[in-house]
Design an enzyme around this catalytic site. Structure first.
Site, short mmCIF file in Angstrom:
data_model
loop_
_atom_site.label_atom_id
_atom_site.label_comp_id
_atom_site.label_asym_id
_atom_site.label_seq_id
_atom_site.Cartn_x
_atom_site.Cartn_y
_atom_site.Cartn_z
CD GLU A 1 3.27 0.19 6.78
OE1 GLU A 1 2.67 1.24 6.47
OE2 GLU A 1 2.80 -0.94 6.57
CG ASN B 1 -3.35 5.34 6.97
OD1 ASN B 1 -3.44 5.47 8.18
ND2 ASN B 1 -4.34 4.90 6.22
CB CYS C 1 1.91 -1.83 0.65
SG CYS C 1 2.94 -0.38 0.44
O1 LIG Z 1 0.54 -1.60 5.38
C1 LIG Z 1 -0.23 -0.69 5.03
C2 LIG Z 1 -1.32 -0.91 4.19
C3 LIG Z 1 -2.14 0.15 3.89
N1 LIG Z 1 -1.87 1.40 4.37
C4 LIG Z 1 -2.79 2.51 4.11
C5 LIG Z 1 -2.74 3.13 2.74
C6 LIG Z 1 -4.15 3.68 2.62
O2 LIG Z 1 -4.23 4.95 3.26
C7 LIG Z 1 -5.00 2.70 3.40
C8 LIG Z 1 -5.75 1.70 2.54
O3 LIG Z 1 -4.87 1.05 1.68
O4 LIG Z 1 -4.11 2.05 4.28
C9 LIG Z 1 -0.80 1.64 5.20
O5 LIG Z 1 -0.58 2.74 5.68
N2 LIG Z 1 0.01 0.58 5.47
ZN LIG Z 2 2.96 0.88 2.29
#
Ligand SMILES: O=c1ccn([C@H]2C[C@H](O)[C@@H](CO)O2)c(=O)[nH]1
Ligand SMILES: [Zn+2]
Length: 137
Positions: A54, A41, A90
């Site tokens: 993802e 992320n 998500c």
């Molecule tokens: O499956 C997920 C869920 C959340 N996030 C990230 C988005 C944000 O940076 C942090 C909190 O939501 O986690 C992801 O990368 N993948």
């Molecule tokens: Zn996502």
């Protein structure tokens, strides 16, 4: 296979850029011919531009010319700690998976000591897909 991908997601997670949420996520995406693409992320001070781990993995792979995917492993949790709970993708990321993957694509939720494996059709039932636009549904 699940364990190898899980390890790659856990390792990738260490590079997450998450100064705002403090929630670090790593992903490892496997292509049909055995290549691995990782993602993390990547957050932003304006919040909205944040990209999930993802989608980072998918977009990196697609930019490299990949189109055929078998599985993705995902590991998430409080930054600078071992992942305690399973982190499911998500809704936006599920839809991005559906763009490129059949409904038997495997989604592996990873922790250091355990994995749970789902098919995309279980996490995104009755989905909207490119087939709808191609008149194949
Ligand atoms: O499956 C997920 C869920 C959340 N996030 C990230 C988005 C944000 O940076 C942090 C909190 O939501 O986690 C992801 O990368 N993948
Ligand atoms: Zn996502």
């Amino acid at each position: 296979m699940a364990r190898r991908l899980a390890e790659a997601a856990l390792q990738a997670r260490e590079n997450a850029y998450c100064p705002y949420s403090g929630f670090a996520v790593g992903a490892a995406l496997l292509t049909a011919d055995g290549k691995l693409y990782t993602g993390v992320n990547v957050e932003n001070a304006a919040f909205g531009p944040t990209n999930c781990a993802e989608r980072t993995a998918f977009f990196t792979a697609v930019a490299a010319g990949e189109r055929d995917f078998t599985a993705i492993a995902i590991a998430g949790g409080k930054a600078n700690e071992a992942a305690k709970d399973f982190c499911a993708p998500c809704g936006v990321c599920r839809q991005v998976m559906r763009e490129f993957c059949r409904d038997d694509f495997q989604i592996i939720l990873a922790k250091p000591d355990a994995v749970r494996v789902f098919a995309l059709k279980e996490l995104l039932p009755e989905s909207f897909s490119p087939d709808n636009l191609n008149g194949q549904e």
